[in-house]
Design a protein around this motif. Structure first.
Motif, PDB file in Angstrom:
ATOM      1  N   TRP A 184       0.836  -1.200   0.000  1.00 34.43           N
ATOM      2  CA  TRP A 184       0.000   0.000   0.000  1.00 34.43           C
ATOM      3  C   TRP A 184       0.865   1.241   0.000  1.00 34.43           C
ATOM      4  O   TRP A 184       1.948   1.205   0.587  1.00 34.43           O
ATOM      5  CB  TRP A 184      -0.891  -0.032   1.257  1.00 34.43           C
ATOM      6  CG  TRP A 184      -1.747   1.170   1.410  1.00 34.43           C
ATOM      7  CD1 TRP A 184      -2.974   1.366   0.884  1.00 34.43           C
ATOM      8  CD2 TRP A 184      -1.417   2.344   2.141  1.00 34.43           C
ATOM      9  NE1 TRP A 184      -3.438   2.594   1.246  1.00 34.43           N
ATOM     10  CE2 TRP A 184      -2.484   3.220   2.012  1.00 34.43           C
ATOM     11  CE3 TRP A 184      -0.309   2.771   2.867  1.00 34.43           C
ATOM     12  CZ2 TRP A 184      -2.504   4.483   2.580  1.00 34.43           C
ATOM     13  CZ3 TRP A 184      -0.318   4.026   3.436  1.00 34.43           C
ATOM     14  CH2 TRP A 184      -1.419   4.866   3.292  1.00 34.43           C
ATOM     15  N   PRO A 185       0.462   2.356  -0.513  1.00 32.43           N
ATOM     16  CA  PRO A 185      -0.595   2.614  -1.483  1.00 32.43           C
ATOM     17  C   PRO A 185      -0.151   2.180  -2.882  1.00 32.43           C
ATOM     18  O   PRO A 185       1.039   2.173  -3.166  1.00 32.43           O
ATOM     19  CB  PRO A 185      -0.807   4.120  -1.412  1.00 32.43           C
ATOM     20  CG  PRO A 185       0.487   4.679  -0.968  1.00 32.43           C
ATOM     21  CD  PRO A 185       1.129   3.603  -0.111  1.00 32.43           C
ATOM     22  N   PRO A 186      -1.086   1.828  -3.719  1.00 31.62           N
ATOM     23  CA  PRO A 186      -0.751   1.246  -5.023  1.00 31.62           C
ATOM     24  C   PRO A 186       0.140   2.119  -5.900  1.00 31.62           C
ATOM     25  O   PRO A 186       0.953   1.612  -6.656  1.00 31.62           O
ATOM     26  CB  PRO A 186      -2.119   1.046  -5.693  1.00 31.62           C
ATOM     27  CG  PRO A 186      -3.113   1.068  -4.592  1.00 31.62           C
ATOM     28  CD  PRO A 186      -2.528   1.889  -3.490  1.00 31.62           C
ATOM     29  N   MET A 187       0.030   3.437  -5.781  1.00 36.13           N
ATOM     30  CA  MET A 187       0.798   4.307  -6.681  1.00 36.13           C
ATOM     31  C   MET A 187       2.286   4.384  -6.333  1.00 36.13           C
ATOM     32  O   MET A 187       3.078   4.751  -7.178  1.00 36.13           O
ATOM     33  CB  MET A 187       0.198   5.717  -6.754  1.00 36.13           C
ATOM     34  CG  MET A 187       0.070   6.425  -5.451  1.00 36.13           C
ATOM     35  SD  MET A 187      -1.382   5.836  -4.702  1.00 36.13           S
ATOM     36  CE  MET A 187      -2.220   7.152  -4.070  1.00 36.13           C
ATOM     37  N   VAL A 188       2.685   4.026  -5.120  1.00 35.27           N
ATOM     38  CA  VAL A 188       4.112   4.081  -4.763  1.00 35.27           C
ATOM     39  C   VAL A 188       4.665   2.736  -4.314  1.00 35.27           C
ATOM     40  O   VAL A 188       5.837   2.646  -3.950  1.00 35.27           O
ATOM     41  CB  VAL A 188       4.375   5.129  -3.653  1.00 35.27           C
ATOM     42  CG1 VAL A 188       4.075   6.527  -4.139  1.00 35.27           C
ATOM     43  CG2 VAL A 188       3.620   4.797  -2.397  1.00 35.27           C
TER      44      VAL A 188
END
Length: 126
Positions: free
Chosen positions: A37-41
């Protein structure tokens, strides 16, 4: 061989923390899906560069502890970088625990971070 034991006895915290950071780095390098988590990083934090930084700082701390001529300035730099890395890891693991409910060793990493900070505080400022 006696010199090596003498240097380890002279700087046991540096050697222990250095080994812990080196092994943490190896763990992070070998576990490519540790963070979720988070998917973007998540891709950035699971990258081998992060584990490599931990390994590099741990190795630098061990080398400093065993070096014949120890620079206080270099010690401070290594301890500051080690503290920052451990605090970021602890905070990220804490968020995983709070948000996703995943078991993460954030409490022990917080303890290690505090020990690094105490070591840095007590180190010579000359």
């Amino acid at each position: 061989m006696n010199y090596l034991f003498y240097k380890i006895k002279q700087n046991p915290f540096h050697v222990t923390i250095g080994l812990t950071m080196l092994l943490t780095g190896i763990f992070l390098i070998t576990h490519d899906r540790y963070f979720k988590w988070p998917p973007m990083v998540v891709g950035f934090f699971n990258d081998d560069i992060i584990g490599g930084l931990f390994s590099l700082v741990g190795t630098a701390m061990i080398v400093w502890a065993l070096w014949k001529r120890q620079s206080t300035t270099i010690d401070h730099i290594i301890l500051i970088v080690a503290s920052m890395l451990m605090m970021l890891l602890t905070a990220y693991q804490f968020l995983h625990w709070v948000i996703l409910g995943l078991d993460m060793p954030w409490i022990s990493n917080l303890g290690l971070t505090l020990i690094i900070n105490i070591l840095a505080y007590r180190s010579d400022a000359s």
